[in-house]
Scaffold this motif. Structure first.
Motif, PDB file in Angstrom:
ATOM      1  N   LEU A   2       0.825  -1.203   0.000  1.00 17.92           N
ATOM      2  CA  LEU A   2       0.000   0.000   0.000  1.00 17.92           C
ATOM      3  C   LEU A   2       0.862   1.257   0.000  1.00 17.92           C
ATOM      4  CD1 LEU A   2      -2.688  -0.810   2.717  1.00 17.92           C
ATOM      5  CD2 LEU A   2      -2.892  -1.040   0.259  1.00 17.92           C
ATOM      6  N   SER A   3       0.311   2.320  -0.563  1.00 18.72           N
ATOM      7  CA  SER A   3       0.999   3.611  -0.510  1.00 18.72           C
ATOM      8  C   SER A   3       1.051   4.092   0.937  1.00 18.72           C
ATOM      9  CB  SER A   3       0.264   4.634  -1.376  1.00 18.72           C
ATOM     10  OG  SER A   3      -0.967   4.986  -0.761  1.00 18.72           O
ATOM     11  N   LYS A   4       1.946   5.042   1.197  1.00 19.60           N
ATOM     12  CA  LYS A   4       2.059   5.599   2.553  1.00 19.60           C
ATOM     13  C   LYS A   4       0.744   6.247   2.983  1.00 19.60           C
ATOM     14  CE  LYS A   4       6.915   6.608   3.273  1.00 19.60           C
ATOM     15  NZ  LYS A   4       7.871   7.659   3.623  1.00 19.60           N
ATOM     16  N   ASP A   5       0.098   6.961   2.056  1.00 16.38           N
ATOM     17  CA  ASP A   5      -1.149   7.646   2.397  1.00 16.38           C
ATOM     18  C   ASP A   5      -2.248   6.662   2.774  1.00 16.38           C
ATOM     19  OD1 ASP A   5      -0.014  10.137   1.953  1.00 16.38           O
ATOM     20  OD2 ASP A   5      -0.735  10.264  -0.112  1.00 16.38           O
ATOM     21  N   LEU A   6      -2.379   5.586   1.997  1.00 19.40           N
ATOM     22  CA  LEU A   6      -3.421   4.606   2.302  1.00 19.40           C
ATOM     23  C   LEU A   6      -3.080   3.840   3.580  1.00 19.40           C
ATOM     24  CD1 LEU A   6      -6.134   3.582   1.450  1.00 19.40           C
ATOM     25  CD2 LEU A   6      -5.002   1.979  -0.105  1.00 19.40           C
ATOM     26  N   THR A   7      -1.814   3.570   3.776  1.00 17.44           N
ATOM     27  CA  THR A   7      -1.388   2.912   5.019  1.00 17.44           C
ATOM     28  C   THR A   7      -1.736   3.786   6.214  1.00 17.44           C
ATOM     29  OG1 THR A   7       0.396   1.697   3.935  1.00 17.44           O
ATOM     30  CG2 THR A   7       0.597   2.026   6.304  1.00 17.44           C
ATOM     31  N   ALA A   8      -1.427   5.073   6.128  1.00 15.52           N
ATOM     32  CA  ALA A   8      -1.713   5.996   7.233  1.00 15.52           C
ATOM     33  C   ALA A   8      -3.218   6.079   7.509  1.00 15.52           C
ATOM     34  CB  ALA A   8      -1.157   7.373   6.924  1.00 15.52           C
ATOM     35  N   ALA A   9      -4.008   6.132   6.448  1.00 18.23           N
ATOM     36  CA  ALA A   9      -5.461   6.256   6.612  1.00 18.23           C
ATOM     37  C   ALA A   9      -6.080   4.996   7.195  1.00 18.23           C
ATOM     38  CB  ALA A   9      -6.106   6.594   5.270  1.00 18.23           C
ATOM     39  N   SER A  10      -5.502   3.849   6.910  1.00 16.63           N
ATOM     40  CA  SER A  10      -6.120   2.589   7.330  1.00 16.63           C
ATOM     41  C   SER A  10      -5.589   2.033   8.645  1.00 16.63           C
ATOM     42  CB  SER A  10      -5.946   1.534   6.233  1.00 16.63           C
ATOM     43  OG  SER A  10      -4.575   1.267   6.013  1.00 16.63           O
ATOM     44  N   THR A  11      -4.530   2.606   9.174  1.00 16.59           N
ATOM     45  CA  THR A  11      -3.909   2.052  10.386  1.00 16.59           C
ATOM     46  C   THR A  11      -4.870   2.040  11.567  1.00 16.59           C
ATOM     47  OG1 THR A  11      -1.729   2.759   9.631  1.00 16.59           O
ATOM     48  CG2 THR A  11      -1.950   2.261  11.966  1.00 16.59           C
ATOM     49  N   ARG A  12      -5.518   3.142  11.823  1.00 18.94           N
ATOM     50  CA  ARG A  12      -6.430   3.237  12.980  1.00 18.94           C
ATOM     51  C   ARG A  12      -7.577   2.228  12.895  1.00 18.94           C
ATOM     52  NH1 ARG A  12      -9.261   8.402  15.893  1.00 18.94           N
ATOM     53  NH2 ARG A  12     -11.341   7.719  15.367  1.00 18.94           N
ATOM     54  N   GLY A  26       2.002  -5.175  20.849  1.00 22.33           N
ATOM     55  CA  GLY A  26       2.416  -4.546  19.605  1.00 22.33           C
ATOM     56  C   GLY A  26       2.926  -5.479  18.526  1.00 22.33           C
ATOM     57  N   TYR A  27       3.950  -6.278  18.842  1.00 27.92           N
ATOM     58  CA  TYR A  27       4.529  -7.156  17.828  1.00 27.92           C
ATOM     59  C   TYR A  27       3.491  -8.119  17.270  1.00 27.92           C
ATOM     60  CZ  TYR A  27       7.267 -10.740  15.527  1.00 27.92           C
ATOM     61  OH  TYR A  27       7.744 -11.632  14.592  1.00 27.92           O
ATOM     62  N   ASP A  28       2.616  -8.622  18.125  1.00 29.62           N
ATOM     63  CA  ASP A  28       1.581  -9.552  17.679  1.00 29.62           C
ATOM     64  C   ASP A  28       0.597  -8.863  16.724  1.00 29.62           C
ATOM     65  OD1 ASP A  28       0.444 -12.246  17.870  1.00 29.62           O
ATOM     66  OD2 ASP A  28      -1.240 -11.272  18.874  1.00 29.62           O
ATOM     67  N   ILE A  29       0.284  -7.607  16.998  1.00 28.43           N
ATOM     68  CA  ILE A  29      -0.602  -6.848  16.110  1.00 28.43           C
ATOM     69  C   ILE A  29       0.060  -6.701  14.747  1.00 28.43           C
ATOM     70  CG2 ILE A  29      -1.710  -4.613  15.701  1.00 28.43           C
ATOM     71  CD1 ILE A  29      -1.897  -4.346  18.814  1.00 28.43           C
ATOM     72  N   ILE A  30       1.325  -6.287  14.735  1.00 27.60           N
ATOM     73  CA  ILE A  30       2.063  -6.120  13.479  1.00 27.60           C
ATOM     74  C   ILE A  30       2.069  -7.424  12.685  1.00 27.60           C
ATOM     75  CG2 ILE A  30       4.388  -5.776  12.519  1.00 27.60           C
ATOM     76  CD1 ILE A  30       4.851  -3.716  14.786  1.00 27.60           C
ATOM     77  N   LEU A  36      -2.769 -11.245   7.815  1.00 28.59           N
ATOM     78  CA  LEU A  36      -4.134 -11.072   7.303  1.00 28.59           C
ATOM     79  C   LEU A  36      -4.173 -10.368   5.947  1.00 28.59           C
ATOM     80  CD1 LEU A  36      -5.889 -10.097  10.649  1.00 28.59           C
ATOM     81  CD2 LEU A  36      -6.362 -12.144   9.275  1.00 28.59           C
ATOM     82  N   SER A  37      -3.153  -9.544   5.674  1.00 30.61           N
ATOM     83  CA  SER A  37      -3.099  -8.812   4.405  1.00 30.61           C
ATOM     84  C   SER A  37      -2.271  -9.542   3.346  1.00 30.61           C
ATOM     85  CB  SER A  37      -2.510  -7.415   4.626  1.00 30.61           C
ATOM     86  OG  SER A  37      -1.123  -7.500   4.906  1.00 30.61           O
ATOM     87  N   ASN A  38      -1.917 -10.771   3.615  1.00 33.04           N
ATOM     88  CA  ASN A  38      -1.063 -11.531   2.687  1.00 33.04           C
ATOM     89  C   ASN A  38       0.232 -10.778   2.383  1.00 33.04           C
ATOM     90  OD1 ASN A  38      -2.815 -13.797   2.381  1.00 33.04           O
ATOM     91  ND2 ASN A  38      -4.104 -12.527   1.092  1.00 33.04           N
ATOM     92  N   ASN A  39       0.831 -10.228   3.426  1.00 35.63           N
ATOM     93  CA  ASN A  39       2.102  -9.498   3.348  1.00 35.63           C
ATOM     94  C   ASN A  39       2.036  -8.212   2.528  1.00 35.63           C
ATOM     95  OD1 ASN A  39       3.621 -11.324   4.976  1.00 35.63           O
ATOM     96  ND2 ASN A  39       3.642 -12.727   3.233  1.00 35.63           N
ATOM     97  N   GLU A  40       0.855  -7.664   2.357  1.00 34.32           N
ATOM     98  CA  GLU A  40       0.702  -6.396   1.632  1.00 34.32           C
ATOM     99  C   GLU A  40       0.805  -5.196   2.572  1.00 34.32           C
ATOM    100  OE1 GLU A  40       0.503  -5.891  -1.650  1.00 34.32           O
ATOM    101  OE2 GLU A  40       0.626  -8.042  -2.040  1.00 34.32           O
ATOM    102  N   ILE A  41       0.462  -5.389   3.836  1.00 33.16           N
ATOM    103  CA  ILE A  41       0.565  -4.324   4.833  1.00 33.16           C
ATOM    104  C   ILE A  41       1.664  -4.724   5.808  1.00 33.16           C
ATOM    105  CG2 ILE A  41      -0.605  -3.040   6.656  1.00 33.16           C
ATOM    106  CD1 ILE A  41      -3.253  -3.665   5.208  1.00 33.16           C
ATOM    107  N   ILE A  42       2.761  -3.990   5.750  1.00 36.11           N
ATOM    108  CA  ILE A  42       3.904  -4.282   6.610  1.00 36.11           C
ATOM    109  C   ILE A  42       4.210  -3.027   7.419  1.00 36.11           C
ATOM    110  CG2 ILE A  42       6.328  -4.944   6.685  1.00 36.11           C
ATOM    111  CD1 ILE A  42       5.821  -6.409   3.988  1.00 36.11           C
ATOM    112  N   TRP A  43       3.946  -3.109   8.716  1.00 35.48           N
ATOM    113  CA  TRP A  43       4.179  -1.986   9.615  1.00 35.48           C
ATOM    114  C   TRP A  43       5.490  -2.182  10.346  1.00 35.48           C
ATOM    115  CZ3 TRP A  43      -1.219  -2.407  12.314  1.00 35.48           C
ATOM    116  CH2 TRP A  43      -2.199  -1.852  11.493  1.00 35.48           C
ATOM    117  N   LYS A  44       6.127  -1.082  10.613  1.00 40.74           N
ATOM    118  CA  LYS A  44       7.293  -1.048  11.505  1.00 40.74           C
ATOM    119  C   LYS A  44       6.799  -0.557  12.864  1.00 40.74           C
ATOM    120  CE  LYS A  44      10.327  -1.718   8.149  1.00 40.74           C
ATOM    121  NZ  LYS A  44      10.547  -3.056   7.780  1.00 40.74           N
TER     122      LYS A  44
END
Length: 111
Positions: A2-12, A26-30, A36-44
């Motif tokens: 995902l783009s940074k903007d979409l990642t930021a909008a969807s995080t909450r 935290g780590y478990d959420i990440i 769940l996103s099939n490795n499309e959403i990767i948070w630090k």
């Protein structure tokens, strides 16, 4: 990814949705969001923890230190206000999803 903007909008809403199902740290959420996103959403850590802090400050999430298997971790759980906010956000995201689906039609395959 995902783009940074979409990642930021969807995080909450992603965090609130996950915590609505179970309390977690935290780590478990990440790890679970990535799975769940099939490795499309990767948070630090730098993505997740500032949002969790804001959610706690706004009363949507609460935290508690727990020791499990000898490891001390901060666990997060959604509050009643968080559940109410999540329901509102679900409706908003559904409107966006429905609008895009209508605009794009059923002919687009995402696989």
């Amino acid at each position: 990814m995902l783009s940074k903007d979409l990642t930021a909008a969807s995080t909450r809403p992603l965090i609130l949705s996950f915590l609505a199902k179970q309390e977690s740290y935290g780590y478990d959420i990440i790890k679970n969001i990535q799975e769940l996103s099939n490795n499309e959403i990767i948070w630090k850590d730098g993505t997740l923890y500032p949002v969790l802090k804001k959610l706690c400050e706004s009363g949507l999430v609460e935290s508690e230190w727990k020791t499990v298997d000898g490891r001390k971790r901060k666990y997060y759980r959604i509050t009643k206000a968080g559940l109410e906010t999540l329901e509102s956000e679900k409706l908003q995201w559904q409107i966006v999803n429905d609008t895009l689906t209508n605009m794009w039609g059923n002919s687009i395959c995402f696989n």
